[in-house]
Design an enzyme around this catalytic site. Structure first.
Site, short mmCIF file in Angstrom:
data_model
loop_
_atom_site.label_atom_id
_atom_site.label_comp_id
_atom_site.label_asym_id
_atom_site.label_seq_id
_atom_site.Cartn_x
_atom_site.Cartn_y
_atom_site.Cartn_z
CB CYS A 1 -0.98 0.00 1.17
SG CYS A 1 -2.25 -1.26 0.97
CG HIS B 1 -13.54 8.28 -10.49
ND1 HIS B 1 -14.79 7.85 -10.06
CD2 HIS B 1 -13.09 7.34 -11.35
CE1 HIS B 1 -15.07 6.72 -10.66
NE2 HIS B 1 -14.06 6.37 -11.45
CD GLU C 1 -8.29 -0.02 2.30
OE1 GLU C 1 -8.14 1.08 2.87
OE2 GLU C 1 -7.46 -0.94 2.38
#
Length: 152
Positions: free
Chosen positions: A25, A75, A136
């Site tokens: 990550c 986005h 998530e």
């Protein structure tokens, strides 16, 4: 008076990277987030009120969450502004990308804290934010509960 909890669910796509993290990550990547917003209140008992019987109109809750969270984060790519990722963020911004800079590590845990504050600030005084669940992935999520965050 009877208290009732109602929940509305939302989804949005957001990218992020965790600066200094020791796993995958640390790289820029994205998630299809699912956000469940639960509020608590007493149903309106005034028969003359067009929202009679509702704690809050689902469309009113949707408007708040859409404006504060979904429209902002969908986005977008989120970076911690206090790390060297600021350089990448600025480069992406200069190329027309939607970038959000925050003063925290953009983990699900920190994002759900941020979202709770944003939503609480917009709710009518008769309605309290009860909980948030920010999913998530299909199997990983962070939860925020008002009862865990009461000031002593």
């Amino acid at each position: 008076m009877t208290k009732i909890r109602i929940t509305k669910q939302f989804s949005f796509e957001t990218g992020h990277a965790l600066y200094g993290y020791d796993g995958k990550c640390k790289n820029v990547h994205g998630h299809s987030y699912k956000l469940s917003v639960t509020v608590i209140g007493t149903p309106i008992s005034d028969r003359n009120n067009v929202k009679f019987g509702m704690v809050i109109d689902f469309s009113d809750l949707k408007k708040i969450v859409k404006e504060e969270i979904v429209d902002q984060f969908d986005h977008a790519t989120v970076f911690n502004e206090t790390t060297p990722h600021i350089e990448l963020a600025n480069e992406l911004k200069n190329r027309g990308h939607h970038v959000i800079l925050v003063d925290y590590q953009p983990t699900s845990e920190n994002m759900v804290i941020d979202f709770a504050e944003k939503i609480q600030n917009r709710l009518p005084t008769t309605i309290q934010l009860f909980s948030l669940k920010l999913q998530e992935t299909e199997t990983s999520f962070a939860e925020w509960f008002a009862s865990d965050n009461l000031l002593n």
